[in-house]
Write a protein that holds these residues in place. Sequence first.
Motif, short mmCIF file in Angstrom:
data_model
loop_
_atom_site.label_atom_id
_atom_site.label_comp_id
_atom_site.label_asym_id
_atom_site.label_seq_id
_atom_site.Cartn_x
_atom_site.Cartn_y
_atom_site.Cartn_z
N UNK A 1 6.16 2.20 -9.50
CA UNK A 1 6.99 1.74 -8.37
C UNK A 1 6.65 0.32 -7.97
N UNK A 2 5.35 0.00 -7.91
CA UNK A 2 4.96 -1.36 -7.55
C UNK A 2 5.37 -2.34 -8.63
N UNK B 1 0.83 -1.21 0.00
CA UNK B 1 0.00 0.00 0.00
C UNK B 1 0.86 1.26 0.00
N UNK B 2 1.97 1.24 0.74
CA UNK B 2 2.86 2.39 0.80
C UNK B 2 3.54 2.63 -0.54
N UNK C 1 2.86 6.05 -2.64
CA UNK C 1 3.96 6.99 -2.77
C UNK C 1 4.69 6.94 -4.11
N UNK C 2 4.68 5.77 -4.78
CA UNK C 2 5.42 5.62 -6.03
C UNK C 2 4.56 5.15 -7.19
N UNK D 1 6.13 4.41 5.58
CA UNK D 1 5.09 3.58 6.19
C UNK D 1 4.74 4.11 7.57
N UNK D 2 3.45 4.24 7.86
CA UNK D 2 3.02 4.76 9.15
C UNK D 2 2.26 3.74 9.98
#
Length: 145
Positions: free
Chosen positions: A51-52, A41-42, A46-47, A78-79
């Motif tokens: 990115x994935x 998910x991050x 974000x990318x 990541x949070x």
Amino acid sequence: MVRFKNRWLLIEFIPLTVDGNATYLPSEGLNGKYIWSALKESVLANFGDTGWGAVGTSLTVRVARDHHRIAWGAVTLLKKVQGKTYIPNVIHVSGTIKHAQLAAIAHNREAVAKLRALSNLPAMYQSKYDDYLETSMKEIDELQD
């Protein structure tokens, strides 16, 4: 023949309490499945799909060398994992699992030494941290490439 080159990321997830303080006690219920899902998910957030697409096929406990910075960035951003807040701390990046294992063992020893120093106990005192250190060393040694 060219071998597939990997990067191993050694990451510590430090849980945050409700009041926002970090706690250095081992986290219950955190496993690779939840971390992988949160990391996916991050990366997507974000990318994006690009990115994935770059890291998704090689992301397990290691990632392809060419794209390890995307995975590293996604971990840093990541949070939450499974609804709980964590501070991800990338401890070591390595080209081999052996060096990642050695870094994990050294990090565990330092963490146990810091906790002992904070508790003001004698150096030879046997505590639950000794059991934790021994168990974690066995688990690290059992990892295979």
